[in-house]
Design an enzyme around this catalytic site. Structure first.
Site, PDB file in Angstrom:
ATOM      1  N   CYS A 122       0.815  -1.304   0.008  1.00  0.00           N
ATOM      2  CA  CYS A 122       0.217   0.130   0.550  1.00  0.00           C
ATOM      3  C   CYS A 122       0.615   1.467  -0.095  1.00  0.00           C
ATOM      4  O   CYS A 122       0.554   2.158   0.237  1.00  0.00           O
ATOM      5  CB  CYS A 122      -1.505   0.364   0.625  1.00  0.00           C
ATOM      6  SG  CYS A 122      -2.170  -1.184   0.744  1.00  0.00           S
ATOM      7  N   HIS A 246      -3.103   7.024   2.484  1.00  0.00           N
ATOM      8  CA  HIS A 246      -3.332   5.843   2.381  1.00  0.00           C
ATOM      9  C   HIS A 246      -4.701   5.621   2.596  1.00  0.00           C
ATOM     10  O   HIS A 246      -5.142   5.706   4.116  1.00  0.00           O
ATOM     11  CB  HIS A 246      -2.534   4.717   2.165  1.00  0.00           C
ATOM     12  CG  HIS A 246      -3.141   3.400   1.951  1.00  0.00           C
ATOM     13  ND1 HIS A 246      -3.896   2.776   0.777  1.00  0.00           N
ATOM     14  CD2 HIS A 246      -2.912   2.296   3.446  1.00  0.00           C
ATOM     15  CE1 HIS A 246      -3.784   1.956   0.913  1.00  0.00           C
ATOM     16  NE2 HIS A 246      -3.812   1.514   1.927  1.00  0.00           N
ATOM     17  N   ASN A 280     -10.293   0.074  -0.149  1.00  0.00           N
ATOM     18  CA  ASN A 280      -9.346  -0.137   0.220  1.00  0.00           C
ATOM     19  C   ASN A 280      -8.358  -0.453  -1.293  1.00  0.00           C
ATOM     20  O   ASN A 280      -8.422  -1.598  -1.368  1.00  0.00           O
ATOM     21  CB  ASN A 280      -8.399  -0.534   1.079  1.00  0.00           C
ATOM     22  CG  ASN A 280      -6.895  -0.801   1.827  1.00  0.00           C
ATOM     23  OD1 ASN A 280      -6.170  -0.494   0.526  1.00  0.00           O
ATOM     24  ND2 ASN A 280      -6.177  -0.931   2.505  1.00  0.00           N
TER      25      ASN A 280
END
Length: 324
Positions: A122, A246, A280
């Protein structure tokens, strides 16, 4: 003794254009509640997600990367042939070779461009952005296409409530080029290898994560890293117009913003919350969020943005950028 020649490079680098790509299929919390023990209220309360995008079988990391990359090139006012290097951050390609970057370069029209994949999970986009920026500044590249692209539905157990409600698919991209001024600040990066087992693929097929451990780490350790990125760039918290962490979990995003505001960031600092409608998307989440905020008028050219990625590894990276 022979003295080897080195390219001159550029005084600075900057983002010239951004773009993103998401699958058409929108998956709501109510839809997920039909296949696992969950509901809309439970998901919103814990991770802040209302819906996410799932790729179709024919969608791939490469096809989404090509779409996002083409949009970023168009936004930069360049032609694909102007791109001499392609970097694709990802952790979900189904095979290690061929790499995604070489395929993207060919399909996008950046013929014979250098290309490689980068896996920092990520944090991948920030890692790749730092690499692309440094390549431009040292003269090993002139126009770099940096892409974060993931098809997480390939590596998530569809009935595992701890992961299936969170992860989604998509790609985001930025074109990095030379600049007389600094448009991309120094990177603050590192790893917390002692926590590597908190996010893994133990069976080589599905992602496993210790959600609470990752949450505690991210809510306590990431804000100081973001502050380090500001320090390296010579920027004060009050100078930040936009915070784009993120998009792991809305509660983590809010916790980072709260700590930065306590450190002097403005109350009117715009904070990315793309997690609510995109889920996500790992390495793709930061560029997707930036592109969506630009389209919505929440980010403007010249804004000072703080990017901070973090995830499996546990790897992290952040930098200050000037929005294109």
């Amino acid at each position: 003794m022979i003295e080897l020649r080195l390219p001159k490079g550029s005084p600075g680098s900057r983002i010239l254009g951004i773009g993103s790509s998401q699958p058409e299929r929108v998956v709501t919390n109510d839809e997920l509640s039909k296949i696992m023990d969950t509901n809309d209220e439970w998901i919103r309360e814990r991770v802040g997600i209302a819906e996410r995008r799932f790729a179709a079988p024919e969608d791939t990391v490469v096809s989404m990367a090509v779409d996002a990359g083409a949009k970023a090139i168009a936004a930069s006012g360049l032609n694909p042939s102007d791109v001499d290097t392609v970097l694709v951050a990802n952790c979900t390609t189904t095979v290690p070779i061929p790499n995604a970057a070489a395929q993207v370069a060919e399909l996008i029209g950046a013929k014979a461009a250098g290309g490689f994949d980068l896996n920092a999970a990520c944090a991948g986009f920030c890692y790749a952005l730092a690499a692309g920026s440094d390549m431009v500044r040292c003269g090993s590249a002139e126009k770099v296409l940096v892409i974060g692209a993931e098809k997480l539905t390939d590596v998530v157990d569809p009935v595992d409530r701890s992961t299936a409600i969170i992860f989604a698919d998509g790609a985001g991209a930025a074109v990095v080029g030379p600049s007389d001024d600094t448009g991309i600040g120094p990177v603050a990066w590192g790893t917390a290898g002692d926590l590597v087992e908190t996010i893994t693929m133990p069976n080589g097929k599905h992602i496993y994560q210790e959600g609470q451990s990752v949450f505690r780490w991210a809510t306590t350790k990431i804000a100081p890293i973001a502050m380090r990125a500001l320090e390296l760039a010579g920027v004060q918290p009050s100078d930040v117009d936009v915070l784009i962490p993120h998009q792991a979990n809305l509660r983590i995003v809010e916790a980072i913003a709260k700590r930065l505001r306590k450190a002097g960031a403005r109350e009117d600092m715009v904070v990315a919350d793309d997690i609510v409608t995109s889920g996500n998307t790992s390495s793709a989440s930061i560029p997707i969020a930036m592109d969506h905020m630009r389209a919505a008028g929440r980010v403007h050219s010249g804004d000072v943005a703080l990017l901070i990625g973090f995830g499996a590894g546990l790897s992290y990276a952040g930098q200050v950028v000037i929005c294109p």
